[in-house]
Design an enzyme around this catalytic site. Structure first.
Site, PDB file in Angstrom:
ATOM      1  CG  ASP A 189      -7.738  -5.257   2.299  1.00 38.95           C
ATOM      2  OD1 ASP A 189      -8.826  -5.104   2.889  1.00 38.95           O
ATOM      3  OD2 ASP A 189      -7.535  -4.889   1.125  1.00 38.95           O
ATOM      4  CE1 TYR A 246      -2.642  -3.367   1.172  1.00 41.12           C
ATOM      5  CE2 TYR A 246      -4.312  -1.683   0.870  1.00 41.12           C
ATOM      6  CZ  TYR A 246      -3.963  -3.004   0.978  1.00 41.12           C
ATOM      7  OH  TYR A 246      -4.921  -3.987   0.905  1.00 41.12           O
ATOM      8  CG  ASP A 306      -0.094 -20.527   2.047  1.00 40.18           C
ATOM      9  OD1 ASP A 306       0.445 -20.118   3.089  1.00 40.18           O
ATOM     10  OD2 ASP A 306       0.522 -21.165   1.176  1.00 40.18           O
ATOM     11  CE  LYS A 331       3.540 -17.970   0.467  1.00 41.56           C
ATOM     12  NZ  LYS A 331       2.779 -19.228   0.534  1.00 41.56           N
TER      13      LYS A 331
END
Ligand code: ATP
Length: 332
Positions: free
Chosen positions: A227, A123, A203, A170
């Site tokens: 988000d 962002y 995930d 991640k």
């Protein structure tokens, strides 16, 4: 009397902010709303989608309640939501996701609070066209932002009797960026050993959230994962119409629902106002109006338990106005 900047926004924003005003009135709290336009309407009127006088209003009032503002996909001005968060250094986006009585959902035992870093990551808006066939988007992760969101999550966990903080990442792929985020989260965890700390790859976290949401307590994560996970979690408790949000910094706080401007249902008088109403409940608590906050929250629970006068997303056929009127009478 409190001075609060009110940004109705666009799409369903004006309909649901009217509902919030009515509900706060019914709870007997006097607020002087400083109503401000942003986005496309402000661009047409003032030549700027986020005019200086809106920034000044929030700077003066320190508290704002904000409806959704449309961000065009792949074109148009920079997201107003992102710009406000960066301008006021609202580094923590806090999203409590809780099962509500009477709301039809597979789970009835969800009680998760998401702490989403709110100022950086993808962002940061750094995108470069290398050539006609290649674009790069830069993910920015800093030690400072990672540390303070982790601190905020642990502080909250302690203050609210929570047992566990899960950091979602991640770092197996983004070893440096997400690795830095984890490094800081681990340091904070080390200083707060009374709270259990665990880490999950994003995930895997998504799969576990839809299978066993009851295993999650407080989540801390980066901006983009936060988000996506917020919408996923909203789906566990009845949808976007019921999840509130808080954008918090050191000095300023902006309250807004998790959902966007829902252009597909805008102007139809069927938007569910509860997410913004529950955001306003958080605002009232922030202002020290605990009695009114409880009265509204109890009114929302009563309304949902009765199951009458609910908007279509909650399985009913009532309009936004009818649902708001019912809620106001329950509060009164
Ligand atoms: P953004 O990217 O701006 O967050 P979005 O793409 O996530 O927006 P939303 O505007 O949040 O999309 O809408 C997603 C879906 O949820 C739409 O079908 C919309 O009608 C529905 N929805 C969102 N908010 C509400 C609400 N308050 N009441 C009823 N339905 C809603």
């Amino acid at each position: 009397m409190y001075n609060v900047t009110l940004i109705p926004g666009d799409g369903i924003g004006p309909e649901i902010t009217e509902a919030v005003k009515a509900v706060i009135d019914a709870a007997g709290v006097k607020i002087c709303w400083d109503e401000q336009e942003v986005g496309q309407k402000a661009l047409e009127k003032y030549g700027d989608p986020l005019p200086k006088h809106v920034i000044e209003s929030i700077r003066a009032n320190k508290v704002a309640l904000k409806g959704p503002v449309t961000t065009q996909i792949g074109k148009g001005f920079k997201s107003i939501n992102v710009t406000l968060r960066q301008t006021f250094d609202l580094y923590a986006n806090i999203r409590p996701v809780k099962s509500l009585p009477g709301v039809n959902s597979i789970f009835n035992n969800v009680d998760i609070v998401i702490f989403r870093e709110n100022t950086e990551d993808l962002y940061a808006g750094i995108e470069n066209a290398i050539d006609d066939d290649r674009v790069e988007a830069i993910k920015v992760i800093t030690r400072k932002a990672s540390r303070r969101i982790a601190q905020k999550a642990f502080e909250y966990a302690k203050a609210h009797g929570r047992k566990k903080v899960t950091a979602i990442h991640k770092a197996n792929i983004m070893k440096k960026a997400d690795g830095l985020f984890l490094e800081e989260a681990r340091k904070v965890a080390e200083k707060n050993k009374d709270i259990k700390y665990e880490e999950l790859i994003v995930d895997n976290a998504c799969m576990q959230l839809v299978q066993h949401p009851e295993k999650f307590d407080v989540i801390v994560t980066e901006n983009l994962y936060g988000d996506i996970i917020s919408d996923l979690c909203a789906g566990l408790v009845g949808g976007l119409g019921v999840v509130p949000g808080i954008n918090e910094g050191q000095e300023f706080t902006i309250f807004e629902a998790v959902h966007g401007s829902a252009p597909d249902i805008a102007g139809k008088n069927i938007a569910n106002p509860l997410a913004l109403i529950l955001s306003a409940v958080e605002m009232l608590k922030h202002l020290g109006e605990d009695t009114a906050a409880h009265a509204i929250r109890n009114g929302v629970f009563d309304l949902l338990k009765r199951g009458k006068n609910l908007t279509p997303d909650l399985g009913g056929s009532a309009t936004t106005h009818e649902m708001t009127k019912e809620l106001c009478s329950l509060i009164a």
